[in-house]
Design an enzyme around this catalytic site. Structure first.
Site, PDB file in Angstrom:
ATOM      1  N   THR A 158       7.344  -7.014  -7.799  1.00 12.17           N
ATOM      2  CA  THR A 158       8.810  -6.498  -6.459  1.00 12.17           C
ATOM      3  C   THR A 158       9.927  -7.676  -7.558  1.00 12.17           C
ATOM      4  O   THR A 158       9.290  -8.378  -7.890  1.00 12.17           O
ATOM      5  CB  THR A 158       8.897  -6.901  -5.170  1.00 12.17           C
ATOM      6  OG1 THR A 158       9.723  -5.867  -4.897  1.00 12.17           O
ATOM      7  CG2 THR A 158       8.112  -7.525  -4.835  1.00 12.17           C
ATOM      8  N   ASP A 190      16.341  -5.228   9.251  1.00 12.63           N
ATOM      9  CA  ASP A 190      15.451  -6.031  10.286  1.00 12.63           C
ATOM     10  C   ASP A 190      16.411  -6.303  11.169  1.00 12.63           C
ATOM     11  O   ASP A 190      15.990  -6.693  12.956  1.00 12.63           O
ATOM     12  CB  ASP A 190      15.049  -7.783   9.719  1.00 12.63           C
ATOM     13  CG  ASP A 190      13.598  -7.506   9.388  1.00 12.63           C
ATOM     14  OD1 ASP A 190      13.050  -6.362   9.131  1.00 12.63           O
ATOM     15  OD2 ASP A 190      13.379  -8.613   8.286  1.00 12.63           O
ATOM     16  N   GLY A 247      17.089  -7.178   5.476  1.00  9.72           N
ATOM     17  CA  GLY A 247      17.213  -4.968   5.266  1.00  9.72           C
ATOM     18  C   GLY A 247      17.377  -4.475   6.502  1.00  9.72           C
ATOM     19  O   GLY A 247      18.537  -5.376   7.158  1.00  9.72           O
ATOM     20  N   ASN A 297      12.028  -7.746  -5.390  1.00  7.66           N
ATOM     21  CA  ASN A 297      12.582  -8.619  -4.132  1.00  7.66           C
ATOM     22  C   ASN A 297      11.649  -9.338  -3.414  1.00  7.66           C
ATOM     23  O   ASN A 297      10.890  -9.857  -3.164  1.00  7.66           O
ATOM     24  CB  ASN A 297      11.990  -7.017  -3.438  1.00  7.66           C
ATOM     25  CG  ASN A 297      12.771  -7.980  -1.380  1.00  7.66           C
ATOM     26  OD1 ASN A 297      13.146  -8.224  -1.354  1.00  7.66           O
ATOM     27  ND2 ASN A 297      12.978  -6.408  -1.592  1.00  7.66           N
ATOM     28  N   HIS A 307       4.244  -4.005   9.598  1.00  8.34           N
ATOM     29  CA  HIS A 307       4.077  -2.989   8.061  1.00  8.34           C
ATOM     30  C   HIS A 307       3.450  -4.395   7.193  1.00  8.34           C
ATOM     31  O   HIS A 307       1.828  -3.613   6.675  1.00  8.34           O
ATOM     32  CB  HIS A 307       5.149  -1.380   7.942  1.00  8.34           C
ATOM     33  CG  HIS A 307       5.930  -2.809   7.136  1.00  8.34           C
ATOM     34  ND1 HIS A 307       6.238  -3.716   8.084  1.00  8.34           N
ATOM     35  CD2 HIS A 307       6.885  -2.026   6.933  1.00  8.34           C
ATOM     36  CE1 HIS A 307       7.961  -3.828   7.106  1.00  8.34           C
ATOM     37  NE2 HIS A 307       8.095  -3.256   6.323  1.00  8.34           N
ATOM     38  N   ASP A 330       5.115   0.050  -1.068  1.00  6.53           N
ATOM     39  CA  ASP A 330       6.378   0.235  -1.094  1.00  6.53           C
ATOM     40  C   ASP A 330       6.410   0.151   0.384  1.00  6.53           C
ATOM     41  O   ASP A 330       5.695   0.915   1.019  1.00  6.53           O
ATOM     42  CB  ASP A 330       6.384   1.768  -1.887  1.00  6.53           C
ATOM     43  CG  ASP A 330       7.450   2.173  -2.202  1.00  6.53           C
ATOM     44  OD1 ASP A 330       8.224   2.228  -3.103  1.00  6.53           O
ATOM     45  OD2 ASP A 330       7.950   3.589  -1.194  1.00  6.53           O
ATOM     46  N   SER A 331       8.285   0.024   0.988  1.00  4.24           N
ATOM     47  CA  SER A 331       7.906   0.674   2.764  1.00  4.24           C
ATOM     48  C   SER A 331       8.902   1.044   2.631  1.00  4.24           C
ATOM     49  O   SER A 331      10.145   1.233   1.988  1.00  4.24           O
ATOM     50  CB  SER A 331       7.966  -1.254   2.560  1.00  4.24           C
ATOM     51  OG  SER A 331       8.801  -1.754   1.683  1.00  4.24           O
TER      52      SER A 331
HETATM   53  P1  IMP Z   1      11.608  -0.396  -1.841  1.00  4.17           P
HETATM   54  O1  IMP Z   1      11.347  -1.590  -2.415  1.00  4.17           O
HETATM   55  O2  IMP Z   1      11.369   1.149  -2.527  1.00  4.17           O
HETATM   56  O3  IMP Z   1       9.049  -1.071  -1.030  1.00  4.17           O
HETATM   57  O4  IMP Z   1      12.291  -0.316  -0.378  1.00  4.17           O
HETATM   58  C1  IMP Z   1      11.677  -0.707   0.467  1.00  4.17           C
HETATM   59  C2  IMP Z   1      13.085  -0.809   1.609  1.00  4.17           C
HETATM   60  O5  IMP Z   1      12.688  -0.512   2.989  1.00  4.17           O
HETATM   61  C3  IMP Z   1      13.979  -2.002   1.796  1.00  4.17           C
HETATM   62  O6  IMP Z   1      15.136  -2.091   0.499  1.00  4.17           O
HETATM   63  C4  IMP Z   1      14.440  -2.463   3.057  1.00  4.17           C
HETATM   64  O7  IMP Z   1      15.844  -1.457   2.947  1.00  4.17           O
HETATM   65  C5  IMP Z   1      13.635  -1.575   3.604  1.00  4.17           C
HETATM   66  N1  IMP Z   1      12.188  -2.119   3.970  1.00  4.17           N
HETATM   67  C6  IMP Z   1      11.284  -2.088   4.068  1.00  4.17           C
HETATM   68  N2  IMP Z   1      10.174  -3.138   5.025  1.00  4.17           N
HETATM   69  C7  IMP Z   1      11.440  -3.728   5.284  1.00  4.17           C
HETATM   70  C8  IMP Z   1      10.937  -5.155   6.529  1.00  4.17           C
HETATM   71  O8  IMP Z   1      10.904  -5.805   6.711  1.00  4.17           O
HETATM   72  N3  IMP Z   1      12.457  -5.501   7.087  1.00  4.17           N
HETATM   73  C9  IMP Z   1      13.718  -4.651   7.289  1.00  4.17           C
HETATM   74  N4  IMP Z   1      13.662  -3.602   6.009  1.00  4.17           N
HETATM   75  C10 IMP Z   1      12.547  -3.273   4.720  1.00  4.17           C
END
Ligand code: IMP
Length: 195
Positions: A8, A153, A151, A10, A178, A69-70
């Site tokens: 990632t 939160d 995000g 992130n 999660h 992925d979340s």
């Molecule tokens: P990914 O990088 O495609 O998995 O996108 C994940 C996105 O889901 C993030 O950019 C956030 O917008 C949201 N997200 C996932 N996990 C969290 C969290 O723990 N807190 C807040 N937003 C989250």
């Protein structure tokens, strides 16, 4: 010390995962490998996207690769933004726009229930070794509260609490999120594999 690469860019995800893994893991992520091409998230499920990221990066970097992925699923919005959580307000838009859109879409909605979903995949040399999912139920408030986390939160209150994840902070979030729930069995798997 065990090395673990997180697929990632992130930094918030990496920080949360590193905090939960503990001191015997040395964690790095894509910020240290800017030359690697971004893996396109073309899947339609968290699992598909987590697999894409872990498998692709594990073909380019040796050792164990962990992906996350979340996203947020909101019942009143038919499960949106879901796998599109990062780009809810459109490609190239950030957290401020995503959260503003969520507040707009939720205006006047009685049903506020939602959940964060996370799928984690561990891969090595192009092969999936393990996959675990985690989920936390909660509700969406109408105005952002709190400054920690990332995000969505500031808009999400986990069930059983009165504060948002952004108000609760990482210590509490990392016990019930999660991400924490997907990572717990992954840590057991990793420790077994490394022992
Ligand atoms: P990914 O990088 O495609 O998995 O996108 C994940 C996105 O889901 C993030 O950019 C956030 O917008 C949201 N997200 C996932 N996990 C969290 C969290 O723990 N807190 C807040 N937003 C989250």
């Amino acid at each position: 010390m065990n090395a673990l690469f997180i697929a990632t860019g992130n930094s918030h995800k990496t920080q949360e995962i590193a905090g939960m893994l503990g001191a015997d893991f040395v964690v790095s992520d894509l910020s240290s490998r800017p030359e690697l091409p971004e893996v396109e998230e073309t899947g339609t499920t968290f699992s598909e996207n987590a697999r894409l990221k872990a498998v692709e990066i594990s073909k380019q970097i040796q050792g164990f690769i962990l992906s996350d992925d979340s996203g947020l699923e909101v019942d009143a919005l038919g499960g949106e933004p879901g796998v599109y959580s990062a780009r809810y307000a459109g490609q190239g838009k950030g957290t401020a726009e995503n959260n503003a859109k969520l507040m707009r879409e939720m205006k006047g909605k009685e049903n506020r229930s939602a959940r964060f979903q996370c799928v984690m995949v561990l891969a090595e040399a192009g092969e999936v070794l393990a996959e675990y999912a985690g989920c936390v139920e909660g509700s969406i408030i109408s105005e952002q509260r709190g400054s920690e986390g990332f995000g969505y939160d500031p808009l999400f209150i986990p069930d059983g609490y009165d504060l948002t994840f952004a108000e609760l902070g990482d210590d509490v979030k990392n016990q019930l999120s999660h991400r924490a729930r997907a990572l717990a069995p992954m840590i057991s798997f990793l420790r077994e594999k490394l022992s």
